[in-house]
Scaffold this motif. Structure first.
Motif, mmCIF file in Angstrom:
data_model
loop_
_atom_site.group_PDB
_atom_site.id
_atom_site.type_symbol
_atom_site.label_atom_id
_atom_site.label_comp_id
_atom_site.label_asym_id
_atom_site.label_seq_id
_atom_site.Cartn_x
_atom_site.Cartn_y
_atom_site.Cartn_z
ATOM 1 N N SER A 38 0.863 -1.198 0.000
ATOM 2 C CA SER A 38 0.000 0.000 0.000
ATOM 3 C C SER A 38 0.884 1.227 0.000
ATOM 4 O O SER A 38 1.774 1.369 0.844
ATOM 5 N N MET A 39 0.604 2.143 -0.904
ATOM 6 C CA MET A 39 1.536 3.260 -1.062
ATOM 7 C C MET A 39 1.689 4.121 0.191
ATOM 8 O O MET A 39 2.744 4.696 0.426
ATOM 9 N N VAL A 40 0.646 4.176 1.017
ATOM 10 C CA VAL A 40 0.764 4.987 2.233
ATOM 11 C C VAL A 40 1.909 4.512 3.129
ATOM 12 O O VAL A 40 2.531 5.320 3.825
ATOM 13 N N LEU A 41 2.200 3.220 3.104
ATOM 14 C CA LEU A 41 3.257 2.685 3.980
ATOM 15 C C LEU A 41 4.654 2.984 3.451
ATOM 16 O O LEU A 41 5.646 2.800 4.149
ATOM 17 N N PRO B 170 -10.671 12.682 11.126
ATOM 18 C CA PRO B 170 -10.829 12.228 9.746
ATOM 19 C C PRO B 170 -9.438 12.063 9.134
ATOM 20 O O PRO B 170 -8.557 12.886 9.400
ATOM 21 N N PHE B 171 -9.215 11.026 8.371
ATOM 22 C CA PHE B 171 -7.924 10.888 7.690
ATOM 23 C C PHE B 171 -8.097 10.141 6.384
ATOM 24 O O PHE B 171 -9.073 9.439 6.171
ATOM 25 N N CYS B 172 -7.121 10.329 5.527
ATOM 26 C CA CYS B 172 -7.224 9.852 4.160
ATOM 27 C C CYS B 172 -5.863 9.295 3.756
ATOM 28 O O CYS B 172 -4.838 9.894 4.092
ATOM 29 N N PHE B 173 -5.831 8.157 3.089
ATOM 30 C CA PHE B 173 -4.522 7.608 2.704
ATOM 31 C C PHE B 173 -4.612 6.733 1.464
ATOM 32 O O PHE B 173 -5.664 6.219 1.114
ATOM 33 N N ALA B 174 -3.443 6.580 0.819
ATOM 34 C CA ALA B 174 -3.327 5.840 -0.437
ATOM 35 C C ALA B 174 -3.289 4.349 -0.171
ATOM 36 O O ALA B 174 -2.456 3.878 0.604
ATOM 37 N N THR B 175 -4.173 3.605 -0.825
ATOM 38 C CA THR B 175 -4.208 2.158 -0.605
ATOM 39 C C THR B 175 -3.689 1.360 -1.804
ATOM 40 O O THR B 175 -3.490 0.156 -1.699
ATOM 41 N N GLU B 176 -3.468 2.024 -2.935
ATOM 42 C CA GLU B 176 -2.967 1.289 -4.105
ATOM 43 C C GLU B 176 -1.695 0.524 -3.746
ATOM 44 O O GLU B 176 -0.824 1.047 -3.042
ATOM 45 N N ALA B 177 -1.589 -0.701 -4.236
ATOM 46 C CA ALA B 177 -0.397 -1.511 -3.984
ATOM 47 C C ALA B 177 0.580 -1.329 -5.136
ATOM 48 O O ALA B 177 0.220 -1.541 -6.293
ATOM 49 N N GLY B 178 1.824 -0.940 -4.820
ATOM 50 C CA GLY B 178 2.808 -0.738 -5.873
ATOM 51 C C GLY B 178 3.928 0.115 -5.330
ATOM 52 O O GLY B 178 3.701 0.939 -4.442
ATOM 53 N N VAL B 179 5.144 -0.073 -5.826
ATOM 54 C CA VAL B 179 6.252 0.687 -5.259
ATOM 55 C C VAL B 179 6.855 1.707 -6.221
ATOM 56 O O VAL B 179 7.933 2.237 -5.957
ATOM 57 N N HIS C 167 4.169 7.634 -7.601
ATOM 58 C CA HIS C 167 3.196 8.341 -8.448
ATOM 59 C C HIS C 167 1.942 8.570 -7.623
ATOM 60 O O HIS C 167 1.797 7.975 -6.548
ATOM 61 N N PRO C 168 1.022 9.398 -8.070
ATOM 62 C CA PRO C 168 -0.211 9.579 -7.301
ATOM 63 C C PRO C 168 -1.002 8.272 -7.313
ATOM 64 O O PRO C 168 -1.221 7.694 -8.375
ATOM 65 N N ALA C 169 -1.376 7.803 -6.141
ATOM 66 C CA ALA C 169 -2.096 6.530 -6.064
ATOM 67 C C ALA C 169 -3.451 6.651 -6.755
ATOM 68 O O ALA C 169 -3.992 7.746 -6.904
ATOM 69 N N ARG C 170 -3.977 5.501 -7.157
ATOM 70 C CA ARG C 170 -5.268 5.479 -7.834
ATOM 71 C C ARG C 170 -6.381 4.949 -6.919
ATOM 72 O O ARG C 170 -7.516 4.786 -7.349
ATOM 73 N N ALA C 171 -6.040 4.682 -5.663
ATOM 74 C CA ALA C 171 -7.051 4.202 -4.704
ATOM 75 C C ALA C 171 -6.750 4.759 -3.311
ATOM 76 O O ALA C 171 -5.581 4.841 -2.905
ATOM 77 N N TYR C 172 -7.806 5.155 -2.614
ATOM 78 C CA TYR C 172 -7.670 5.768 -1.281
ATOM 79 C C TYR C 172 -8.752 5.276 -0.342
ATOM 80 O O TYR C 172 -9.769 4.758 -0.782
ATOM 81 N N LYS C 173 -8.501 5.463 0.933
ATOM 82 C CA LYS C 173 -9.540 5.312 1.939
ATOM 83 C C LYS C 173 -9.688 6.629 2.692
ATOM 84 O O LYS C 173 -8.698 7.335 2.915
ATOM 85 N N PHE C 174 -10.907 6.951 3.081
ATOM 86 C CA PHE C 174 -11.185 8.082 3.963
ATOM 87 C C PHE C 174 -11.884 7.493 5.184
ATOM 88 O O PHE C 174 -12.874 6.767 5.038
#
Ligand SMILES: Cc1ncc(COP(=O)(O)O)c(C=O)c1O
Ligand SMILES: Cc1ncc(COP(=O)(O)O)c(C=O)c1O
Lengths: 353, 353
Positions: free
Chosen positions: B58-61, B136-145, B148-155
């Motif tokens: 997950s890109m946030v990590l 409230p928080f928001c983060f990138a969940t797309e998997a990939g290293v 680039h701007p992720a294409r999937a997020y959670k709020f």
């Protein structure tokens, strides 16, 4: 270190080696280890690659206490080679220290890298230019929303078979000199490989790509004129007979490739200067032909020639947009050492048993 | 917005209201919503508070594409009040834009905050000074290293019943003026509420605490002399008859409390200047008595008086280490509006149905 192994029930099909891209595929297993203040690092495991359950208050999701590394394993027939893993271990220690995170010792880090690469060795691809990208990373897992150094962490290593970083191959790229966004400043976290630096950099990258550039060249955040890095690479400039690269003063990432290039170039008898380079001077050297070659250095692309620089509307072509002689020579030497096809006088390459 | 609700099988025992601390307890449920490029924001849910399964890539990590907000719900008998949630919504939009993340519209943000607070209203504590902290928080969940701007997020929105931020209560704190570490620089992410800023700030906080200080006062990253913020608060200084606070030029977080204080102070007829303030001048004003009061402003502590400043070995006590008159008056006014015990001429307070 005692590593508990849980084998995946089903192994994945290996992807087509001619079309790997960068960081899209992950192997069957990963290395995972936990830290708590009470127990230190413990619970080292190789487990099937898969989701980690995370508390929504995990500090990494709020305050980005997270660092990572990037290195590669290369296949030479039956041998699997890794390149200077102790350098990555040391850099992660420095990164974790800056972010007040628990540190993984050099010994543990290298042992874990070797263990997971060895376990997944069938995943190291053999096609020309391909390798197994190794991504160790560390993050805060403590649940809580007060800002403080977390008391619990995870250290994980995932692996991804990769092709050449730039699909175009070792061809010159066009670089946009960024004068609005700043990547890092002395006193900040520029020298650390931490998530925040990369999140901050994406806007400039997107902006450059929109204008047809591959990467940005970062200027220092204080004077907004000294050349620092290019995207996720260090940058080197051949000016007359001198090779210039930014000094490591806190805002620049100390690249392993940068360090290796400096050593090789010195041994070849070149003058290499770690010094400030004014962007106005650089553009002038590009214009009057004193800038012979320019290239980025980094694990992903190894050596990436720079063919064009654009700064405040001033566009300069370098070496007729051709890969320079020294750039080629350095690329051949370094990749030769990494893939084990050239002698390794520095003892940089480690064979994974 | 259609919110699917899954009720927790078992509700937690509420913690002792006299000993809540900050951010240690979380309520029974959380709000969760997903984003993909294809679907936009979708799948809005209220679910039991609990672990989220995250892909290790997950890109946030890795690249810390993550932003957050912080606001509070206050209990006034049977009424639950929230304070200027649209300001937090707007700030998160600005933060997400800087980090190239998908944006949650102001409307969706406020609706989600109201929905989860309403659902968890029994968790809003009633003891003096306590409230329900909303994260409230928001983060990138797309998997990939690849970077680039992720294409999937959670709020996500989680809630935590909290006591007063400083266990000492509204008493002056000792502040260390940091001259080694830098929090933010113009061109960077200082104005955004993103994880990376906080990870970078921890080292200075730890250093200050070791020396017996509660927080640090940040100086600007370019000149290293203009006063910016204090810890996770904006800072205000009463110098003669002028109240000075740092201007919003990109390196300072635009605090909701700061904005509210400015409006109240203006209405009270004070001169309030958003301008650069040289730390050498400030120390001189503290020494010669021209600095009458100083305080931090932020959601967590509301108003926090500053009783001591230490800069390069020069230690100055402000207002005999007592909470100043204006500081008190401002605290009473703002908390009065927030808890609904004073008139709200600005229309800042929203009643959650
Ligand atoms: C910002 C930045 N600079 C430079 C580098 C080059 O470092 P290395 O040669 O260790 O890969 C990297 C990493 O790849 C990077 O992310
Ligand atoms: C760095 C920083 N500055 C200032 C503030 C104050 O902002 P607000 O008044 O919106 O809480 C915060 C948040 O609490 C913060 O984290």
């Amino acid at each position: 270190m005692d590593i508990k192994i849980t084998r995946a029930k089903q192994l994945k099909n290996k992807p087509d080696e001619s079309n790997l891209g960068f960081g899209h595929y992950f192997t069957d297993h990963m290395f995972v280890m936990d830290y708590t203040v009470e127990q230190g690092w413990h619970n080292a495991q190789i487990v099937p690659y898969g989701p980690i359950p995370m508390d929504p208050a995990s500090m990494v999701l709020h305050y980005a206490q997270e660092t990572f590394e990037g290195l590669k394993a290369y296949r030479n027939h039956d041998q699997i080679l890794i390149f200077r893993p102790e350098m990555n271990a040391k850099r992660m220690i420095a990164s974790n220290e800056r972010l007040c995170m628990a540190e993984v010792s050099e010994e543990l880090f290298v042992e874990a890298v070797e263990a997971i690469v060895d376990y997944e060795k069938d995943w190291v691809p053999s096609a020309e230019g391909t390798s197994l990208y190794i991504r160790p990373f560390c993050f805060a897992t403590e649940a809580g929303v007060g800002v403080h150094p977390a008391r619990a962490y995870k250290f994980i290593i995932i692996l991804s078979p990769v092709g050449a970083y730039y699909p175009e191959g070792v061809n010159p790229v066009k670089i946009f000199v960024e004068d609005e966004y700043v990547r890092a400043v002395v006193g900040g976290t520029g020298f650390a490989k931490c998530g925040g630096n990369y999140a901050a950099s994406i806007a400039a990258q997107v902006k450059a790509e929109k204008m047809g550039y591959t990467q940005v060249l970062w200027l220092d955040g204080v004077h907004r004129k000294y050349v620092e890095e290019v995207g996720t690479m260090n940058a080197m400039f051949v000016i007359d007979d001198e090779i210039v690269t930014a000094p490591l003063e806190g805002s620049v990432l100390p690249g392993v490739t940068r360090d290796s290039c400096i050593q090789i170039l010195k041994d070849w008898g070149y003058t290499i200067s770690e010094r400030h380079l004014d962007i106005d001077d650089l553009m002038e050297y590009a214009k009057n032909g004193r800038l012979k070659e320019a290239f980025g250095t980094g694990t992903a692309a190894v050596i990436s020639p720079i063919g064009e620089l654009s700064y405040k509307g001033n566009v300069q072509i370098i070496n007729d947009f051709k890969t320079g002689e020294l750039t080629c020579k350095l690329y051949d030497e370094l990749t030769g050492i990494q893939w084990g096809t050239k002698a390794d006088p520095y003892g940089w390459v480690k064979t994974v048993k």
